[in-house]
Enzyme design. Structure first.
Site, PDB file in Angstrom:
ATOM      1  NE  ARG A  39      -2.483   0.910   3.618  1.00 15.25           N
ATOM      2  CZ  ARG A  39      -3.264   0.756   4.671  1.00 15.25           C
ATOM      3  NH1 ARG A  39      -4.573   0.621   4.522  1.00 15.25           N
ATOM      4  NH2 ARG A  39      -2.746   0.710   5.881  1.00 15.25           N
ATOM      5  CB  SER A 108     -12.232  -1.779  -0.344  1.00 16.74           C
ATOM      6  OG  SER A 108     -10.861  -2.048  -0.109  1.00 16.74           O
ATOM      7  CE  LYS A 137     -11.136   2.256   4.808  1.00 11.91           C
ATOM      8  NZ  LYS A 137     -10.498   2.887   3.652  1.00 11.91           N
TER       9      LYS A 137
END
Length: 211
Positions: A39, A108, A137
């Site tokens: 990521r 997602s 997040k």
């Protein structure tokens, strides 16, 4: 929890420098991680490619798939094993056209409507986010919780990977839902020994058959 490529899915911490990240990935694989997603949301494309290339070299000696977060172009450039997309990224139909039929494609899912739509999309698995609140997040739209995860598993035939706030204190309860995989960031990346953390989590998964 059924044994799948998604079983213990490491998502890397983009705040870690490359040397630290490579150490984490290497140790995590030794501890039992079955898939790695890179990521990189806030740095330039060249940095992303350099990081992906380094991790791919590390994974070349293993059977652990390399997944790229968000960027189909990086996945294609690196010949990675797949891509994981968010709801605001490239449409999955276009991503599938570019990737071809043999690459893994994850998406997602943040609410029930998206979950329903996912059944008609050309994806391989769902990343159900977020199961619990997590500091990695900040823009969480929904916390599914255990009950929400259990319900989601009845609404789709696609494999589901649970992510968000999962650690050694709750991973057994998550695994007992019968979910296909569990994705973690902090529980492995921020551990004093990523190898030992991954090993402990792997053991907990093995001891947690679906109820």
């Amino acid at each position: 929890m059924p044994l799948t490529p998604y079983s213990l899915y490491l998502v890397t911490d983009e705040q870690q420098d490359l040397q630290t990240l490579l150490k984490v990935v290497e140790q995590a694989i030794q501890g039992g991680v079955t898939m790695v997603q890179i990521r990189e949301k806030h740095h330039d494309i060249r940095a992303f490619i350099n990081k992906a290339a380094a991790v791919k070299t590390l994974l070349a000696r293993t059977n652990v798939p390399l997944i790229i977060n968000d960027r189909v172009d990086v996945a294609l450039a690196m010949d990675a094993d797949g891509v994981h997309l968010g709801q605001s990224d490239m449409p999955v139909e276009l991503a599938r056209q570019l990737l071809g039929p043999n690459k893994l494609l994850g998406l997602s899912i943040e609410n029930e409507q998206q979950l329903k739509q996912a059944n008609h999309l050309p994806i391989d698995y769902i990343g159900l986010s977020a199961i619990f609140a997590t500091p990695t997040k900040s823009n969480i739209k929904k916390q599914w919780g255990l009950a929400g995860l259990e319900n989601a598993l009845t609404q789709t035939t696609l494999p589901i990977v649970a992510i968000g706030g999962i650690n050694k204190t709750n991973i057994s309860a998550i695994a007992q839902t019968g979910v296909h995989g569990i994705a973690l960031v902090s529980a492995i990346s921020h551990a004093s020994s990523p190898k030992q953390a991954a090993r402990e989590l792997t053991l907990l998964l093995a001891q947690s058959p679906p109820l």
